[in-house]
Design a protein around this motif. Structure first.
Motif, PDB file in Angstrom:
ATOM      1  N   PRO A  40       0.794  -1.235   0.000  1.00  0.00           N
ATOM      2  CA  PRO A  40       0.000   0.000   0.000  1.00  0.00           C
ATOM      3  C   PRO A  40       0.827   1.286   0.000  1.00  0.00           C
ATOM      4  O   PRO A  40       0.329   2.337  -0.421  1.00  0.00           O
ATOM      5  CB  PRO A  40      -0.824  -0.114   1.290  1.00  0.00           C
ATOM      6  CG  PRO A  40      -0.098  -1.115   2.137  1.00  0.00           C
ATOM      7  CD  PRO A  40       0.532  -2.067   1.189  1.00  0.00           C
ATOM      8  N   VAL A  41       2.087   1.235   0.448  1.00  0.00           N
ATOM      9  CA  VAL A  41       2.938   2.420   0.453  1.00  0.00           C
ATOM     10  C   VAL A  41       3.823   2.467  -0.781  1.00  0.00           C
ATOM     11  O   VAL A  41       3.798   3.424  -1.566  1.00  0.00           O
ATOM     12  CB  VAL A  41       3.807   2.474   1.733  1.00  0.00           C
ATOM     13  CG1 VAL A  41       4.795   3.638   1.651  1.00  0.00           C
ATOM     14  CG2 VAL A  41       2.926   2.620   2.967  1.00  0.00           C
ATOM     15  N   GLY A 165      19.144  -1.551   0.219  1.00  0.00           N
ATOM     16  CA  GLY A 165      18.342  -2.756   0.410  1.00  0.00           C
ATOM     17  C   GLY A 165      16.977  -2.626  -0.228  1.00  0.00           C
ATOM     18  O   GLY A 165      16.367  -1.552  -0.168  1.00  0.00           O
ATOM     19  N   LEU A 166      16.524  -3.703  -0.856  1.00  0.00           N
ATOM     20  CA  LEU A 166      15.231  -3.682  -1.540  1.00  0.00           C
ATOM     21  C   LEU A 166      14.134  -4.009  -0.534  1.00  0.00           C
ATOM     22  O   LEU A 166      13.455  -5.035  -0.617  1.00  0.00           O
ATOM     23  CB  LEU A 166      15.248  -4.658  -2.718  1.00  0.00           C
ATOM     24  CG  LEU A 166      16.339  -4.386  -3.765  1.00  0.00           C
ATOM     25  CD1 LEU A 166      16.259  -5.401  -4.898  1.00  0.00           C
ATOM     26  CD2 LEU A 166      16.227  -2.959  -4.310  1.00  0.00           C
ATOM     27  N   THR A 167      13.981  -3.095   0.414  1.00  0.00           N
ATOM     28  CA  THR A 167      13.006  -3.226   1.492  1.00  0.00           C
ATOM     29  C   THR A 167      11.971  -2.117   1.354  1.00  0.00           C
ATOM     30  O   THR A 167      12.107  -1.207   0.530  1.00  0.00           O
ATOM     31  CB  THR A 167      13.702  -3.113   2.849  1.00  0.00           C
ATOM     32  OG1 THR A 167      14.310  -1.801   2.937  1.00  0.00           O
ATOM     33  CG2 THR A 167      14.795  -4.170   2.999  1.00  0.00           C
ATOM     34  N   VAL A 168      10.944  -2.174   2.182  1.00  0.00           N
ATOM     35  CA  VAL A 168       9.948  -1.093   2.173  1.00  0.00           C
ATOM     36  C   VAL A 168      10.632   0.239   2.456  1.00  0.00           C
ATOM     37  O   VAL A 168      10.352   1.253   1.809  1.00  0.00           O
ATOM     38  CB  VAL A 168       8.835  -1.376   3.208  1.00  0.00           C
ATOM     39  CG1 VAL A 168       7.938  -0.154   3.371  1.00  0.00           C
ATOM     40  CG2 VAL A 168       8.004  -2.586   2.784  1.00  0.00           C
ATOM     41  N   ALA A 169      11.555   0.246   3.416  1.00  0.00           N
ATOM     42  CA  ALA A 169      12.260   1.484   3.747  1.00  0.00           C
ATOM     43  C   ALA A 169      13.090   1.980   2.570  1.00  0.00           C
ATOM     44  O   ALA A 169      13.087   3.172   2.247  1.00  0.00           O
ATOM     45  CB  ALA A 169      13.157   1.262   4.974  1.00  0.00           C
ATOM     46  N   ALA A 174      13.749   5.848  -1.842  1.00  0.00           N
ATOM     47  CA  ALA A 174      13.984   6.077  -3.276  1.00  0.00           C
ATOM     48  C   ALA A 174      12.812   6.840  -3.887  1.00  0.00           C
ATOM     49  O   ALA A 174      13.004   7.755  -4.702  1.00  0.00           O
ATOM     50  CB  ALA A 174      14.188   4.745  -3.995  1.00  0.00           C
ATOM     51  N   ALA A 175      11.597   6.473  -3.504  1.00  0.00           N
ATOM     52  CA  ALA A 175      10.413   7.156  -4.045  1.00  0.00           C
ATOM     53  C   ALA A 175      10.388   8.620  -3.620  1.00  0.00           C
ATOM     54  O   ALA A 175      10.020   9.501  -4.404  1.00  0.00           O
ATOM     55  CB  ALA A 175       9.144   6.450  -3.577  1.00  0.00           C
TER      56      ALA A 175
END
Length: 299
Positions: A40-41, A165-169, A174-175
């Motif tokens: 969702p984020v 890291g390809l995490t939510v954070a 990046a966004a």
């Protein structure tokens, strides 16, 4: 379509997509992209690929069916070109190119003065609106930024965030940087000539904004449209230190603030300013200040 000269020819079979000396590039695996788009984020705005190609001789891409994502490119040095439909446009330093998803396009570096280009692909639920706003503000796929360094700095932050890291954070950081870069294009595109920061000021501004993240001298120089040796000479002439030494100074200034104003343990201070090894941080701090971090705090 305009006539093309030999310095801005369309990419051929020998055109290079990547593999340039000093490049930075990160491509998110498509399984991770699919997972992030369902979140969702991170599904609101997602960067799927990002990079910097310095002095990218023979660089070129042709996508007859377009890309799956929107694409922003910013030229910080040299020259190139892009073609969207039947319209081909030259791109010089300060040029920003916004290529909508699923729209045929091609682009490449000039042969006699190949560009340094920063770029990222983006998608997500809010991506279409952002891309449309940028295109409307520019009046087309190509606009000119009076100073491209702030946008290049933000693209560098996009790469750093994904590299962490390809995490939510990581995706969210990046966004945020990507959204800010697009906002800069929307707000500052099509500006005429006027005063802007010097290359040294742009470099210092980026280092202050991204500390304690380390930035390679080559990447910093590429943002400012200079060679690494030219930028290093400017730092030594005007600041008396190299770019790397200046970064250490910034990190030590942050360390002093944390030691003065917080009760954080020394090891936590070290990690906060980018040193994973607290002992190495203590040695660096002692060498610069003549006392250990603990002694400095006690004083």
């Amino acid at each position: 379509m305009e006539d093309m000269d030999e310095t801005t020819a369309e990419p051929d079979a020998d055109a290079i997509r990547d593999g340039f000396a000093g490049q930075r590039m990160l491509v998110v695996p498509r399984t991770d992209v699919a997972r992030a788009l369902r979140h969702p984020v991170t599904g609101k705005l997602l960067v799927t690929d990002a990079g910097c190609f310095p002095h990218a001789a023979r660089h070129g891409r042709s996508r007859p069916r377009g890309a799956r994502e929107h694409l922003l490119l910013v030229c910080t040095g040299g020259a190139g070109w892009c073609r969207v439909g039947d319209v081909r446009t030259a791109v010089s330093r300060g040029g920003a190119v916004l290529l909508p998803a699923d729209r045929a396009h091609a682009y490449g570096a000039a042969q006699d003065d190949p560009w340094t280009v920063w770029w990222f692909h983006f998608t997500g639920a809010d991506a279409d609106d952002l891309a449309r706003a940028a295109l409307d503000a520019a009046g087309g796929p190509v606009t000119h930024l009076r100073d491209p360094a702030p946008v290049a700095s933000l693209v560098s932050q996009v790469i750093d965030a994904l590299d962490s890291g390809l995490t939510v954070a990581g995706f969210t950081r990046a966004a945020g940087a990507a959204w800010h870069a697009l906002a800069q294009v929307i707000a500052t595109g099509r500006r005429g000539p006027g005063p802007s920061l010097s290359p040294l000021e742009r470099a210092v501004e980026h280092l202050r904004a991204t500390a304690p993240q380390r930035t390679a001298v080559s990447a910093l120089a590429a943002m400012c449209g200079l060679s690494a040796s030219q930028l290093s000479a400017l730092f030594r002439e005007h600041l008396g230190v190299s770019p790397l030494q200046f970064q250490v100074q910034l990190r030590m200034a942050q360390a002093r603030e944390l030691l003065d104003g917080t009760a954080m343990p020394v090891a936590a201070v070290a990690r906060r300013i980018g040193y994973e090894d607290p002992m190495y941080f203590s040695r660096q701090f002692t060498r610069r200040h003549g006392m250990t971090p603990s002694a400095y705090r006690g004083r």
